[in-house]
Design an enzyme around this catalytic site. Sequence first.
Site, PDB file in Angstrom:
ATOM      1  N   ASN A  19      31.563  83.030 -13.723  1.00 38.27           N
ATOM      2  CA  ASN A  19      31.944  82.221 -12.747  1.00 38.27           C
ATOM      3  C   ASN A  19      32.631  80.973 -13.199  1.00 38.27           C
ATOM      4  O   ASN A  19      32.097  80.261 -14.101  1.00 38.27           O
ATOM      5  CB  ASN A  19      30.687  81.728 -12.068  1.00 38.27           C
ATOM      6  CG  ASN A  19      30.991  80.377 -11.163  1.00 38.27           C
ATOM      7  OD1 ASN A  19      32.034  80.201 -10.755  1.00 38.27           O
ATOM      8  ND2 ASN A  19      29.975  79.650 -10.970  1.00 38.27           N
ATOM      9  N   LYS A  21      34.161  78.356 -12.103  1.00 39.80           N
ATOM     10  CA  LYS A  21      34.145  77.170 -11.641  1.00 39.80           C
ATOM     11  C   LYS A  21      35.459  76.730 -11.532  1.00 39.80           C
ATOM     12  O   LYS A  21      36.555  77.334 -11.363  1.00 39.80           O
ATOM     13  CB  LYS A  21      33.111  76.387 -12.529  1.00 39.80           C
ATOM     14  CG  LYS A  21      31.697  76.858 -12.459  1.00 39.80           C
ATOM     15  CD  LYS A  21      30.790  76.087 -12.932  1.00 39.80           C
ATOM     16  CE  LYS A  21      29.348  76.977 -13.032  1.00 39.80           C
ATOM     17  NZ  LYS A  21      28.138  76.066 -13.357  1.00 39.80           N
ATOM     18  N   HIS A 105      26.846  79.015  -4.092  1.00 41.58           N
ATOM     19  CA  HIS A 105      26.447  78.627  -5.494  1.00 41.58           C
ATOM     20  C   HIS A 105      26.003  76.923  -5.364  1.00 41.58           C
ATOM     21  O   HIS A 105      26.126  76.405  -4.528  1.00 41.58           O
ATOM     22  CB  HIS A 105      27.934  78.424  -6.138  1.00 41.58           C
ATOM     23  CG  HIS A 105      27.304  78.172  -7.745  1.00 41.58           C
ATOM     24  ND1 HIS A 105      27.048  76.850  -8.238  1.00 41.58           N
ATOM     25  CD2 HIS A 105      27.375  79.085  -8.941  1.00 41.58           C
ATOM     26  CE1 HIS A 105      27.111  76.721  -9.458  1.00 41.58           C
ATOM     27  NE2 HIS A 105      27.006  78.132  -9.824  1.00 41.58           N
ATOM     28  N   GLU A 107      26.364  74.417  -6.854  1.00 43.33           N
ATOM     29  CA  GLU A 107      27.297  73.309  -6.793  1.00 43.33           C
ATOM     30  C   GLU A 107      27.884  72.953  -5.447  1.00 43.33           C
ATOM     31  O   GLU A 107      27.812  71.812  -5.104  1.00 43.33           O
ATOM     32  CB  GLU A 107      28.223  73.589  -7.892  1.00 43.33           C
ATOM     33  CG  GLU A 107      27.570  73.227  -9.253  1.00 43.33           C
ATOM     34  CD  GLU A 107      28.346  74.001 -10.424  1.00 43.33           C
ATOM     35  OE1 GLU A 107      29.404  74.508 -10.220  1.00 43.33           O
ATOM     36  OE2 GLU A 107      27.737  74.296 -11.500  1.00 43.33           O
ATOM     37  N   GLU A 177      19.550  81.730  -9.679  1.00 43.80           N
ATOM     38  CA  GLU A 177      20.204  81.008 -10.484  1.00 43.80           C
ATOM     39  C   GLU A 177      19.157  79.500 -10.302  1.00 43.80           C
ATOM     40  O   GLU A 177      19.254  78.636  -9.468  1.00 43.80           O
ATOM     41  CB  GLU A 177      21.478  80.566  -9.848  1.00 43.80           C
ATOM     42  CG  GLU A 177      22.305  81.441 -10.228  1.00 43.80           C
ATOM     43  CD  GLU A 177      23.854  81.055 -10.714  1.00 43.80           C
ATOM     44  OE1 GLU A 177      24.394  81.587 -11.504  1.00 43.80           O
ATOM     45  OE2 GLU A 177      24.266  80.088 -10.017  1.00 43.80           O
ATOM     46  N   GLY A 183      24.209  75.404 -16.490  1.00 43.38           N
ATOM     47  CA  GLY A 183      24.884  74.297 -17.365  1.00 43.38           C
ATOM     48  C   GLY A 183      24.215  73.121 -18.257  1.00 43.38           C
ATOM     49  O   GLY A 183      25.041  72.155 -18.662  1.00 43.38           O
ATOM     50  N   SER A 222      22.810  79.370 -17.875  1.00 34.87           N
ATOM     51  CA  SER A 222      22.763  79.341 -19.364  1.00 34.87           C
ATOM     52  C   SER A 222      22.995  80.712 -20.268  1.00 34.87           C
ATOM     53  O   SER A 222      22.160  80.499 -21.238  1.00 34.87           O
ATOM     54  CB  SER A 222      21.984  78.227 -19.738  1.00 34.87           C
ATOM     55  OG  SER A 222      22.155  76.872 -19.414  1.00 34.87           O
TER      56      SER A 222
HETATM   57  P1  PGA Z   1      26.022  78.545 -16.603  1.00 28.67           P
HETATM   58  O1  PGA Z   1      26.316  78.595 -15.144  1.00 28.67           O
HETATM   59  O2  PGA Z   1      26.045  79.833 -17.092  1.00 28.67           O
HETATM   60  O3  PGA Z   1      27.165  77.442 -17.182  1.00 28.67           O
HETATM   61  O4  PGA Z   1      24.662  77.718 -16.756  1.00 28.67           O
HETATM   62  C1  PGA Z   1      26.031  79.629 -14.344  1.00 28.67           C
HETATM   63  C2  PGA Z   1      26.488  79.512 -12.925  1.00 28.67           C
HETATM   64  O5  PGA Z   1      26.579  78.168 -12.409  1.00 28.67           O
HETATM   65  O6  PGA Z   1      26.531  80.264 -12.198  1.00 28.67           O
END
Ligand code: PGA
Length: 261
Positions: A19, A21, A105, A107, A177, A183, A222
């Site tokens: 992903n 983003k 997601h 976000e 998640e 993140g 992560s």
């Molecule tokens: P990350 O993000 O691997 O940077 O923690 C995962 C995601 O948002 O799908």
Amino acid sequence: MAAAKAKTTPARTPLVAGNWKMYKTESDAEEYIQALLPRVAAVSGVDVAICVPFTDLRAMVDSARGSRVEVYAQNMHHEPEGAFTGEVSAPMLSELDVRGVVLGHSERRQLFGESDKALALKVPVALDAGLQPILCVGETEQERDGEDTERKLRQQIKDDLGNVPDERLADVVIAYEPIWAIGTGRVATPEQAQEAIAFIRALVGDRSAEAAQRVRILYGGSVKPENAAELLALPDVDGALVGGASLQADAFAQIVSAATP
Ligand code: PGA
């Protein structure tokens, strides 16, 4: 009959999805895909996807054509067309040969007000359009600390998959998640990931035992080359949704390799 079928259900093919983003212009994306393709060319038994910004879709579909890398979008509106400024629809994605879409997601839920009601509309539309939906679910840190994780997951699975008929449930990919792990560099422990994902599988099983066996459930939050193998080896984990570490072709390819059966 059902029991006999369940026993012969084939193993679930792992999916590793990157992903991006809101990272990578089209030229950045081109450079990345040229680096990624040779690194994953020899991999087998793993589905690989990159979930890219809308502006990168056409270039990535063209560059990845004939390879094992599939190109997904990161969001989609449920209507095929209409007065929805700034939105993109399933037919628009399908016509570009986009293969899937990330839905819900955290976000989008937290920063852009994506609701369970909207997701309940989006997931079946994606399926009907032949797009592979990756539905993201997961609890906040506060919910985990308050022992509210199961309630949250139950609610999201019930609401977001509410319009998906039982016989199509296994066609959805679910990504667990935990929001506190996205993140942050704070990865869920293998026990936490396995427990939550087994719980989600059981929730799907409440609707269809067959779907529970077949549905792929990813871990996200992560995931890095250093922790991928341990997470991907967990019995209920069928792959990973990778944010930050998917931005480097080399790191992402290492995670794909870690998922190779
Ligand atoms: P990350 O993000 O691997 O940077 O923690 C995962 C995601 O948002 O799908």
